[in-house]
Motif scaffolding. Structure first.
Motif, PDB file in Angstrom:
ATOM      1  N   VAL A   1      26.587  42.432  42.352  1.00  0.00           N
ATOM      2  CA  VAL A   1      25.236  41.242  41.906  1.00  0.00           C
ATOM      3  C   VAL A   1      24.818  41.891  41.294  1.00  0.00           C
ATOM      4  CG1 VAL A   1      23.467  40.426  42.882  1.00  0.00           C
ATOM      5  CG2 VAL A   1      25.729  39.080  44.612  1.00  0.00           C
ATOM      6  N   PHE A   2      24.482  42.875  41.478  1.00  0.00           N
ATOM      7  CA  PHE A   2      23.408  43.592  39.974  1.00  0.00           C
ATOM      8  C   PHE A   2      24.784  45.059  39.159  1.00  0.00           C
ATOM      9  CE2 PHE A   2      21.734  43.324  44.640  1.00  0.00           C
ATOM     10  CZ  PHE A   2      20.373  43.003  44.382  1.00  0.00           C
ATOM     11  N   ASN A   3      25.007  45.184  38.810  1.00  0.00           N
ATOM     12  CA  ASN A   3      26.435  45.171  38.370  1.00  0.00           C
ATOM     13  C   ASN A   3      27.219  44.842  37.841  1.00  0.00           C
ATOM     14  OD1 ASN A   3      28.550  45.979  40.132  1.00  0.00           O
ATOM     15  ND2 ASN A   3      27.713  48.143  40.399  1.00  0.00           N
ATOM     16  N   GLY A   4      28.058  43.963  37.813  1.00  0.00           N
ATOM     17  CA  GLY A   4      28.531  43.290  36.956  1.00  0.00           C
ATOM     18  C   GLY A   4      30.388  43.254  38.336  1.00  0.00           C
ATOM     19  N   GLY A   5      30.295  43.957  38.975  1.00  0.00           N
ATOM     20  CA  GLY A   5      31.735  43.634  39.322  1.00  0.00           C
ATOM     21  C   GLY A   5      32.408  45.288  40.369  1.00  0.00           C
ATOM     22  N   SER A   6      33.116  44.847  40.566  1.00  0.00           N
ATOM     23  CA  SER A   6      33.308  45.853  42.141  1.00  0.00           C
ATOM     24  C   SER A   6      34.881  46.263  42.168  1.00  0.00           C
ATOM     25  CB  SER A   6      32.871  46.401  43.436  1.00  0.00           C
ATOM     26  OG  SER A   6      33.052  45.607  44.413  1.00  0.00           O
ATOM     27  N   LYS A   7      36.084  47.507  41.923  1.00  0.00           N
ATOM     28  CA  LYS A   7      37.005  47.725  42.799  1.00  0.00           C
ATOM     29  C   LYS A   7      37.380  46.650  43.876  1.00  0.00           C
ATOM     30  CE  LYS A   7      40.871  50.939  43.398  1.00  0.00           C
ATOM     31  NZ  LYS A   7      40.994  52.243  43.228  1.00  0.00           N
ATOM     32  N   GLN A   8      36.902  47.205  44.935  1.00  0.00           N
ATOM     33  CA  GLN A   8      36.339  46.395  46.076  1.00  0.00           C
ATOM     34  C   GLN A   8      37.453  45.037  45.933  1.00  0.00           C
ATOM     35  OE1 GLN A   8      35.192  49.268  46.257  1.00  0.00           O
ATOM     36  NE2 GLN A   8      35.147  50.368  46.987  1.00  0.00           N
ATOM     37  N   VAL A   9      36.203  44.205  44.830  1.00  0.00           N
ATOM     38  CA  VAL A   9      35.417  42.662  45.616  1.00  0.00           C
ATOM     39  C   VAL A   9      36.939  41.928  44.205  1.00  0.00           C
ATOM     40  CG1 VAL A   9      34.558  41.202  44.227  1.00  0.00           C
ATOM     41  CG2 VAL A   9      33.391  43.109  45.889  1.00  0.00           C
ATOM     42  N   SER A  10      37.089  42.912  43.040  1.00  0.00           N
ATOM     43  CA  SER A  10      38.581  42.647  42.595  1.00  0.00           C
ATOM     44  C   SER A  10      39.556  42.482  43.150  1.00  0.00           C
ATOM     45  CB  SER A  10      38.561  43.501  41.012  1.00  0.00           C
ATOM     46  OG  SER A  10      37.049  43.235  39.887  1.00  0.00           O
ATOM     47  N   GLN A  11      40.263  43.552  44.383  1.00  0.00           N
ATOM     48  CA  GLN A  11      41.298  43.903  44.876  1.00  0.00           C
ATOM     49  C   GLN A  11      41.188  42.671  46.253  1.00  0.00           C
ATOM     50  OE1 GLN A  11      42.026  47.464  46.478  1.00  0.00           O
ATOM     51  NE2 GLN A  11      43.857  46.761  47.541  1.00  0.00           N
ATOM     52  N   ALA A  12      40.221  42.641  46.263  1.00  0.00           N
ATOM     53  CA  ALA A  12      40.117  41.136  47.279  1.00  0.00           C
ATOM     54  C   ALA A  12      40.446  40.030  47.307  1.00  0.00           C
ATOM     55  CB  ALA A  12      39.174  41.631  48.552  1.00  0.00           C
ATOM     56  N   SER A  13      39.848  39.683  45.536  1.00  0.00           N
ATOM     57  CA  SER A  13      39.746  38.471  45.078  1.00  0.00           C
ATOM     58  C   SER A  13      41.225  37.952  44.647  1.00  0.00           C
ATOM     59  CB  SER A  13      39.059  38.475  43.920  1.00  0.00           C
ATOM     60  OG  SER A  13      37.881  38.398  45.104  1.00  0.00           O
ATOM     61  N   ARG A  14      42.028  38.981  44.425  1.00  0.00           N
ATOM     62  CA  ARG A  14      43.802  39.130  44.040  1.00  0.00           C
ATOM     63  C   ARG A  14      44.366  39.099  45.126  1.00  0.00           C
ATOM     64  NH1 ARG A  14      47.418  42.237  44.647  1.00  0.00           N
ATOM     65  NH2 ARG A  14      46.445  44.156  45.525  1.00  0.00           N
ATOM     66  N   LEU A  15      44.024  39.338  46.310  1.00  0.00           N
ATOM     67  CA  LEU A  15      44.546  39.421  47.623  1.00  0.00           C
ATOM     68  C   LEU A  15      44.430  37.854  47.296  1.00  0.00           C
ATOM     69  CD1 LEU A  15      43.740  42.582  49.082  1.00  0.00           C
ATOM     70  CD2 LEU A  15      46.196  42.094  48.321  1.00  0.00           C
ATOM     71  N   ILE A  16      43.302  37.519  47.921  1.00  0.00           N
ATOM     72  CA  ILE A  16      43.047  35.968  48.327  1.00  0.00           C
ATOM     73  C   ILE A  16      43.855  34.788  47.691  1.00  0.00           C
ATOM     74  CG2 ILE A  16      41.587  34.126  48.866  1.00  0.00           C
ATOM     75  CD1 ILE A  16      39.614  36.776  49.541  1.00  0.00           C
ATOM     76  N   VAL A  17      43.853  35.533  45.822  1.00  0.00           N
ATOM     77  CA  VAL A  17      44.959  34.099  45.400  1.00  0.00           C
ATOM     78  C   VAL A  17      46.200  34.517  45.670  1.00  0.00           C
ATOM     79  CG1 VAL A  17      45.940  34.007  42.489  1.00  0.00           C
ATOM     80  CG2 VAL A  17      42.764  34.675  43.179  1.00  0.00           C
ATOM     81  N   ILE A  18      46.376  35.370  46.066  1.00  0.00           N
ATOM     82  CA  ILE A  18      48.126  35.829  46.788  1.00  0.00           C
ATOM     83  C   ILE A  18      48.834  34.437  47.949  1.00  0.00           C
ATOM     84  CG2 ILE A  18      50.204  37.389  47.383  1.00  0.00           C
ATOM     85  CD1 ILE A  18      48.558  39.308  46.014  1.00  0.00           C
ATOM     86  N   ILE A  19      47.837  34.892  48.687  1.00  0.00           N
ATOM     87  CA  ILE A  19      47.462  33.731  50.078  1.00  0.00           C
ATOM     88  C   ILE A  19      47.621  32.585  49.988  1.00  0.00           C
ATOM     89  CG2 ILE A  19      46.486  33.333  52.392  1.00  0.00           C
ATOM     90  CD1 ILE A  19      45.033  36.765  52.517  1.00  0.00           C
ATOM     91  N   GLN A  20      46.188  32.312  48.949  1.00  0.00           N
ATOM     92  CA  GLN A  20      46.555  31.080  47.956  1.00  0.00           C
ATOM     93  C   GLN A  20      47.374  30.265  47.541  1.00  0.00           C
ATOM     94  OE1 GLN A  20      43.379  30.616  46.076  1.00  0.00           O
ATOM     95  NE2 GLN A  20      41.601  30.262  47.605  1.00  0.00           N
ATOM     96  N   GLU A  21      48.359  31.038  46.765  1.00  0.00           N
ATOM     97  CA  GLU A  21      49.828  30.428  46.424  1.00  0.00           C
ATOM     98  C   GLU A  21      50.747  30.555  46.971  1.00  0.00           C
ATOM     99  OE1 GLU A  21      49.916  33.650  43.157  1.00  0.00           O
ATOM    100  OE2 GLU A  21      48.563  32.176  42.029  1.00  0.00           O
TER     101      GLU A  21
END
Length: 129
Positions: free
Chosen positions: A47-67
């Motif tokens: 929220v304060f620094n604009g991103g994180s590796k873990q959040v990006s990775q989790a988001s990518r995995l959630i997209v895989i699940i959704q697809e």
């Protein structure tokens, strides 16, 4: 347009594709669970620094699940539980709508249940199909 109803033979024929999609769901879910302890602090920091590796990775995995879920739904296969890889194929038995039930790692579609009974009501497939 009527939704696809499966015969036992059709469900088993498409099972290799279903197995691959369910495997993707289960693998991505397992990876998200591994990330879970680090996710909330990473979300707060992002929220304060604009991103994180873990959040990006989790988001990518959630997209895989959704697809994968969307790909199964496009074939009129019902995803029941992403924790166990449980799916249902709509079918007809003696003129009634039922579900052919398959769980990841089962060798083939070999159970069915009434639409109101779910997994607990699974019965072996018999000659009535």
């Amino acid at each position: 347009m009527q939704e696809k109803l499966y015969t036992v033979a059709e469900a088993n024929a498409i099972l290799p594709q279903v197995r691959r999609l369910v495997a993707r769901i289960l693998q991505a879910r397992a990876e998200v669970l591994q990330l879970q302890p680090a996710l909330w602090p990473a979300v707060e920091a992002a929220v304060f620094n604009g991103g994180s590796k873990q959040v990006s990775q989790a988001s990518r995995l959630i997209v895989i699940i959704q697809e994968a879920i969307r790909a199964l739904q496009a074939r009129n296969i019902v995803v029941r539980d992403i924790n166990t890889g449980l799916v249902d194929f709509p079918a007809e038995r003696n003129g009634q709508l039922v579900f052919l039930c398959w769980q990841y790692d089962e060798p083939r579609v070999q159970f069915w249940h009434d639409i109101d009974h779910g997994f607990a009501g699974r019965q072996p497939i018999d000659d009535s199909f």
